[in-house]
Design a protein around this motif. Structure first.
Motif, PDB file in Angstrom:
ATOM      1  N   PHE A  95      27.744  35.538  52.942  1.00  0.00           N
ATOM      2  CA  PHE A  95      28.351  34.220  52.780  1.00  0.00           C
ATOM      3  C   PHE A  95      28.560  33.829  51.320  1.00  0.00           C
ATOM      4  CE2 PHE A  95      25.604  33.927  56.699  1.00  0.00           C
ATOM      5  CZ  PHE A  95      26.638  34.170  57.579  1.00  0.00           C
ATOM      6  N   ASP A  96      27.645  34.204  50.431  1.00  0.00           N
ATOM      7  CA  ASP A  96      27.786  33.848  49.014  1.00  0.00           C
ATOM      8  C   ASP A  96      28.647  34.906  48.321  1.00  0.00           C
ATOM      9  OD1 ASP A  96      27.467  32.511  46.595  1.00  0.00           O
ATOM     10  OD2 ASP A  96      25.609  33.577  46.108  1.00  0.00           O
ATOM     11  N   SER A  97      29.928  34.895  48.637  1.00  0.00           N
ATOM     12  CA  SER A  97      30.860  35.884  48.108  1.00  0.00           C
ATOM     13  C   SER A  97      32.224  35.236  47.959  1.00  0.00           C
ATOM     14  CB  SER A  97      30.945  37.103  49.036  1.00  0.00           C
ATOM     15  OG  SER A  97      31.388  36.714  50.332  1.00  0.00           O
ATOM     16  N   ARG A  98      33.130  35.922  47.268  1.00  0.00           N
ATOM     17  CA  ARG A  98      34.468  35.402  47.039  1.00  0.00           C
ATOM     18  C   ARG A  98      35.513  36.432  47.445  1.00  0.00           C
ATOM     19  NH1 ARG A  98      35.924  31.450  42.646  1.00  0.00           N
ATOM     20  NH2 ARG A  98      36.268  30.205  44.541  1.00  0.00           N
ATOM     21  N   VAL A  99      36.718  35.979  47.624  1.00  0.00           N
ATOM     22  CA  VAL A  99      37.829  36.840  48.018  1.00  0.00           C
ATOM     23  C   VAL A  99      39.004  36.584  47.079  1.00  0.00           C
ATOM     24  CG1 VAL A  99      39.503  37.389  49.829  1.00  0.00           C
ATOM     25  CG2 VAL A  99      37.119  36.878  50.434  1.00  0.00           C
ATOM     26  N   VAL A 100      39.500  37.647  46.460  1.00  0.00           N
ATOM     27  CA  VAL A 100      40.736  37.586  45.693  1.00  0.00           C
ATOM     28  C   VAL A 100      41.872  38.007  46.624  1.00  0.00           C
ATOM     29  CG1 VAL A 100      42.009  38.503  43.715  1.00  0.00           C
ATOM     30  CG2 VAL A 100      39.556  38.085  43.531  1.00  0.00           C
ATOM     31  N   PHE A 101      43.009  37.330  46.549  1.00  0.00           N
ATOM     32  CA  PHE A 101      44.112  37.651  47.441  1.00  0.00           C
ATOM     33  C   PHE A 101      45.431  37.259  46.791  1.00  0.00           C
ATOM     34  CE2 PHE A 101      43.028  33.300  48.281  1.00  0.00           C
ATOM     35  CZ  PHE A 101      44.207  32.656  48.644  1.00  0.00           C
TER      36      PHE A 101
ATOM     37  N   ARG B 216      32.710  45.214  40.943  1.00  0.00           N
ATOM     38  CA  ARG B 216      31.432  44.942  41.602  1.00  0.00           C
ATOM     39  C   ARG B 216      30.757  43.705  41.037  1.00  0.00           C
ATOM     40  NH1 ARG B 216      27.251  49.679  43.098  1.00  0.00           N
ATOM     41  NH2 ARG B 216      28.888  49.962  44.637  1.00  0.00           N
ATOM     42  N   ASP B 217      30.910  43.443  39.733  1.00  0.00           N
ATOM     43  CA  ASP B 217      30.291  42.257  39.148  1.00  0.00           C
ATOM     44  C   ASP B 217      31.176  41.016  39.260  1.00  0.00           C
ATOM     45  OD1 ASP B 217      32.270  42.645  37.241  1.00  0.00           O
ATOM     46  OD2 ASP B 217      30.899  43.205  35.629  1.00  0.00           O
ATOM     47  N   GLY B 218      32.360  41.158  39.836  1.00  0.00           N
ATOM     48  CA  GLY B 218      33.240  40.020  40.051  1.00  0.00           C
ATOM     49  C   GLY B 218      33.929  39.499  38.808  1.00  0.00           C
ATOM     50  N   ARG B 219      33.807  40.196  37.695  1.00  0.00           N
ATOM     51  CA  ARG B 219      34.336  39.677  36.434  1.00  0.00           C
ATOM     52  C   ARG B 219      35.726  40.199  36.094  1.00  0.00           C
ATOM     53  NH1 ARG B 219      28.734  40.411  32.894  1.00  0.00           N
ATOM     54  NH2 ARG B 219      27.505  38.874  34.083  1.00  0.00           N
ATOM     55  N   GLN B 220      36.195  41.205  36.813  1.00  0.00           N
ATOM     56  CA  GLN B 220      37.502  41.773  36.528  1.00  0.00           C
ATOM     57  C   GLN B 220      38.257  42.024  37.828  1.00  0.00           C
ATOM     58  OE1 GLN B 220      36.060  45.205  34.201  1.00  0.00           O
ATOM     59  NE2 GLN B 220      37.175  44.376  32.461  1.00  0.00           N
ATOM     60  N   VAL B 221      39.574  41.931  37.735  1.00  0.00           N
ATOM     61  CA  VAL B 221      40.443  42.198  38.880  1.00  0.00           C
ATOM     62  C   VAL B 221      41.545  43.156  38.431  1.00  0.00           C
ATOM     63  CG1 VAL B 221      42.090  41.222  40.519  1.00  0.00           C
ATOM     64  CG2 VAL B 221      39.991  39.977  39.971  1.00  0.00           C
ATOM     65  N   LEU B 222      41.674  44.255  39.152  1.00  0.00           N
ATOM     66  CA  LEU B 222      42.815  45.151  38.980  1.00  0.00           C
ATOM     67  C   LEU B 222      43.913  44.721  39.941  1.00  0.00           C
ATOM     68  CD1 LEU B 222      40.963  48.594  38.965  1.00  0.00           C
ATOM     69  CD2 LEU B 222      42.249  47.641  37.030  1.00  0.00           C
ATOM     70  N   PHE B 223      45.165  44.836  39.517  1.00  0.00           N
ATOM     71  CA  PHE B 223      46.266  44.551  40.423  1.00  0.00           C
ATOM     72  C   PHE B 223      47.523  45.249  39.934  1.00  0.00           C
ATOM     73  CE2 PHE B 223      46.415  41.304  37.183  1.00  0.00           C
ATOM     74  CZ  PHE B 223      47.762  41.025  36.976  1.00  0.00           C
TER      75      PHE B 223
ATOM     76  N   ILE C  20      49.712  48.955  36.561  1.00  0.00           N
ATOM     77  CA  ILE C  20      48.389  48.390  36.818  1.00  0.00           C
ATOM     78  C   ILE C  20      47.977  47.482  35.672  1.00  0.00           C
ATOM     79  CG2 ILE C  20      45.958  48.927  37.202  1.00  0.00           C
ATOM     80  CD1 ILE C  20      46.948  51.652  38.313  1.00  0.00           C
ATOM     81  N   ASN C  21      47.565  46.272  36.010  1.00  0.00           N
ATOM     82  CA  ASN C  21      47.052  45.315  35.044  1.00  0.00           C
ATOM     83  C   ASN C  21      45.590  45.014  35.337  1.00  0.00           C
ATOM     84  OD1 ASN C  21      49.652  45.218  34.086  1.00  0.00           O
ATOM     85  ND2 ASN C  21      49.813  42.996  34.083  1.00  0.00           N
ATOM     86  N   LEU C  22      44.899  44.548  34.324  1.00  0.00           N
ATOM     87  CA  LEU C  22      43.495  44.173  34.428  1.00  0.00           C
ATOM     88  C   LEU C  22      43.338  42.729  34.010  1.00  0.00           C
ATOM     89  CD1 LEU C  22      40.563  45.301  34.909  1.00  0.00           C
ATOM     90  CD2 LEU C  22      40.437  45.602  32.433  1.00  0.00           C
ATOM     91  N   LEU C  23      42.708  41.917  34.863  1.00  0.00           N
ATOM     92  CA  LEU C  23      42.542  40.493  34.594  1.00  0.00           C
ATOM     93  C   LEU C  23      41.070  40.163  34.449  1.00  0.00           C
ATOM     94  CD1 LEU C  23      44.357  37.516  36.161  1.00  0.00           C
ATOM     95  CD2 LEU C  23      41.883  37.597  36.416  1.00  0.00           C
ATOM     96  N   ASP C  24      40.721  39.396  33.441  1.00  0.00           N
ATOM     97  CA  ASP C  24      39.372  38.876  33.240  1.00  0.00           C
ATOM     98  C   ASP C  24      39.259  37.547  33.981  1.00  0.00           C
ATOM     99  OD1 ASP C  24      37.289  37.151  31.904  1.00  0.00           O
ATOM    100  OD2 ASP C  24      36.955  38.987  30.767  1.00  0.00           O
ATOM    101  N   THR C  25      38.375  37.465  34.971  1.00  0.00           N
ATOM    102  CA  THR C  25      38.306  36.258  35.795  1.00  0.00           C
ATOM    103  C   THR C  25      37.728  35.065  35.053  1.00  0.00           C
ATOM    104  OG1 THR C  25      36.151  36.939  36.679  1.00  0.00           O
ATOM    105  CG2 THR C  25      38.114  37.578  37.927  1.00  0.00           C
ATOM    106  N   GLY C  26      37.043  35.306  33.926  1.00  0.00           N
ATOM    107  CA  GLY C  26      36.504  34.202  33.142  1.00  0.00           C
ATOM    108  C   GLY C  26      37.539  33.568  32.245  1.00  0.00           C
TER     109      GLY C  26
ATOM    110  N   ALA D  21      40.807  41.047  48.891  1.00  0.00           N
ATOM    111  CA  ALA D  21      39.808  41.953  48.301  1.00  0.00           C
ATOM    112  C   ALA D  21      38.496  41.185  48.228  1.00  0.00           C
ATOM    113  CB  ALA D  21      40.235  42.430  46.916  1.00  0.00           C
ATOM    114  N   TRP D  22      37.518  41.612  49.015  1.00  0.00           N
ATOM    115  CA  TRP D  22      36.252  40.886  49.148  1.00  0.00           C
ATOM    116  C   TRP D  22      35.295  41.332  48.059  1.00  0.00           C
ATOM    117  CZ3 TRP D  22      34.934  39.783  54.899  1.00  0.00           C
ATOM    118  CH2 TRP D  22      34.032  38.730  54.988  1.00  0.00           C
ATOM    119  N   SER D  23      34.666  40.366  47.393  1.00  0.00           N
ATOM    120  CA  SER D  23      33.712  40.685  46.333  1.00  0.00           C
ATOM    121  C   SER D  23      32.361  41.053  46.914  1.00  0.00           C
ATOM    122  CB  SER D  23      33.539  39.478  45.405  1.00  0.00           C
ATOM    123  OG  SER D  23      32.645  38.522  45.960  1.00  0.00           O
ATOM    124  N   PRO D  24      31.506  41.686  46.121  1.00  0.00           N
ATOM    125  CA  PRO D  24      30.086  41.784  46.514  1.00  0.00           C
ATOM    126  C   PRO D  24      29.457  40.396  46.511  1.00  0.00           C
ATOM    127  CG  PRO D  24      30.650  43.347  44.757  1.00  0.00           C
ATOM    128  CD  PRO D  24      31.801  42.388  44.876  1.00  0.00           C
ATOM    129  N   LEU D  25      28.196  40.320  46.949  1.00  0.00           N
ATOM    130  CA  LEU D  25      27.466  39.060  46.821  1.00  0.00           C
ATOM    131  C   LEU D  25      27.412  38.656  45.361  1.00  0.00           C
ATOM    132  CD1 LEU D  25      24.419  39.385  49.251  1.00  0.00           C
ATOM    133  CD2 LEU D  25      26.419  37.912  49.519  1.00  0.00           C
TER     134      LEU D  25
END
Length: 442
Positions: A170-176, A217-224, A234-240, A436-440
């Motif tokens: 439940f304590d997780s996030r989804v990028v879409f 896995r750490d939720g800090r980066q997104v490939l797309f 392919i790009n890389l995004l910093d979620t912060g 894309a479901w993140s880890p906890l």
């Protein structure tokens, strides 16, 4: 110990196995696995108490999220508070087990919430009603005022884990990909939300086409995959910071289907060059790509095993789209899909035991799972168009895209557990695809 028939059945469901007659130690529970069909566990979730007047609204909100999480899993049925005989009036008061047995509650959750400045503290206890004992120690979580939903998700994860013996999700996030506009002129941008659709925010604008986000896995980066150069790259995004950069040294005209390695240091992807598409890997920081396949066929949609030692991918080398597994460094691949139809978009379960996939057969699309040796194939869904599975952190639930037919058809996110039960739509404000479901979260 809980020794109810429900928990025996629950264990069989959670194991994803046919009925067995065996004893298994799962976390804090001693469970006899004797059945394979279950009804949701009746559980009483007492309204969390407000320790101070300022906490009442938060206590009510946290109670509601805990209830929604547990009921939404399909494994629990929250008993209506209207049926409660003796209300919980103090977090420290002894539990009147007879009153909870009388309404057939098998578990009881109690909690309290307090506020100090901008800090919230939420605590809970879980009780086994039939054995008349606490199930584990009480716990408390603290966070800032805007983190109350995370506190509720953490509590629900703990309740779920103590009863099922496996981690929560439940304590997780989804990028879409959030989509707007007509079907023939869709605008797409990356978005992120809690697993249940709350706390949505946007990561990119709609100025360029984006596809297939993958979260680290750490939720800090997104490939797309982005078309900002006119070709898929392919790009890389910093979620912060929300800063985006193209991966360096992407030779050829098209790169797509990126995936992080388990340690987050490597990107696995497809590269199309000279009319041929193969799998490559390269460091996230940039560098020279390493070619992993050399075949005249199309190799794409790669996914690492949790230990990083193997890769599952799709290929048409056999004449039709099928699934293969090979060593992560490249080498001989073995085919694992042999049923009728075409297979694609494989994703390795975080538990390592299953591969989820998309299947097309006789004009229908399915989301399915199979063992990593190709055995025990199980189709979980069927519709006009189901595709792009992604795993919950505990490997129990699969989220995917479902698109409706016709000129007005639009994609939406759905989830289903690995037994094929509890199919439901995931709420989003509009059309949505490519989850894309993140880890906890930490």
């Amino acid at each position: 110990m809980m020794m109810t028939r429900f928990l025996a059945a629950l264990a069989a469901c959670l194991a994803g196995l046919a009925p067995l007659t065996a004893a298994a130690q799962t976390g804090p529970l001693r469970i006899e696995i004797t059945e394979g069909v279950i009804e949701p566990l009746p559980i009483a979730i007492a309204p969390f108490l407000a320790e101070g007047g300022a906490a009442q609204a938060l206590a009510d909100d946290i109670t509601a999220v805990v209830r929604a999480d547990l009921e939404g899993s399909g494994l629990f049925r929250a008993i209506s508070p209207n049926a409660f005989i003796s209300p919980i009036t103090s977090f420290e008061s002894p539990v009147q087990y007879a009153d909870w047995k009388a309404i057939n509650a098998q578990g009881l959750v109690t909690g309290a919430v307090s506020v100090s400045g901008d800090r919230i503290t939420a605590k809970f206890r879980l009780f086994d009603v039939f054995s008349e004992a606490p199930l584990g120690e009480g716990l408390q979580f603290a966070g800032s005022g805007d983190a109350w939903r995370r506190l509720a998700h953490k509590i629900a994860d703990q309740v779920y884990a103590r009863i099922t013996g496996e981690g929560g999700y439940f304590d997780s996030r989804v990028v879409f990909v959030a989509e707007t506009g007509p079907k023939d002129a869709r605008q797409k941008r990356l978005a992120v939300m809690d697993y249940d659709g709350a706390n949505l925010s946007y990561l990119t604008d709609a100025s360029t086409l984006v596809l297939a986000p993958r979260i680290s896995r750490d939720g800090r980066q997104v490939l797309f995959t982005s078309y900002d150069s006119g070709f898929p790259r392919i790009n890389l995004l910093d979620t912060g910071t929300l800063r985006t950069r193209a991966l360096e040294n992407q030779p050829g005209s098209m790169t797509f289907s990126p995936r992080f390695s388990p340690d987050g240091g490597t990107v696995l992807f497809s590269l199309s060059q000279g009319g041929n598409t193969d799998l490559y890997r390269m460091p996230v920081s940039g560098g020279t790509p390493t070619r992993l396949t050399e075949a005249p066929s199309i190799e794409t949609a790669p996914s690492y095993s949790p230990d990083g030692r193997q890769i599952v991918f799709e290929s048409d080398r056999s004449g039709s789209q099928q699934l293969y597994i090979m060593p992560a460094a490249g080498g001989e691949a073995r085919r694992i899909s042999f049923g009728p139809g075409r297979y694609g978009s494989p994703v390795w379960s975080p538990r390592g035991d299953l591969v989820a996939f998309t299947k097309q057969n006789q004009g229908r699309f399915h989301i399915g799972v199979m063992r990593t040796d190709g055995s025990e194939e199980r189709l979980l869904t069927a519709s006009f168009l189901d595709e792009g599975p992604t795993w919950s952190p505990n490997g129990r639930v699969v989220m995917f895209t479902r698109e409706t037919a016709g000129a007005g058809g639009a994609p939406a996110l759905y989830s289903v557990d690995i037994t094929g039960r509890n199919l439901k739509r995931v709420p989003t404000p509009g059309a949505a695809s490519d989850p894309a479901w993140s880890p906890l979260l930490d």
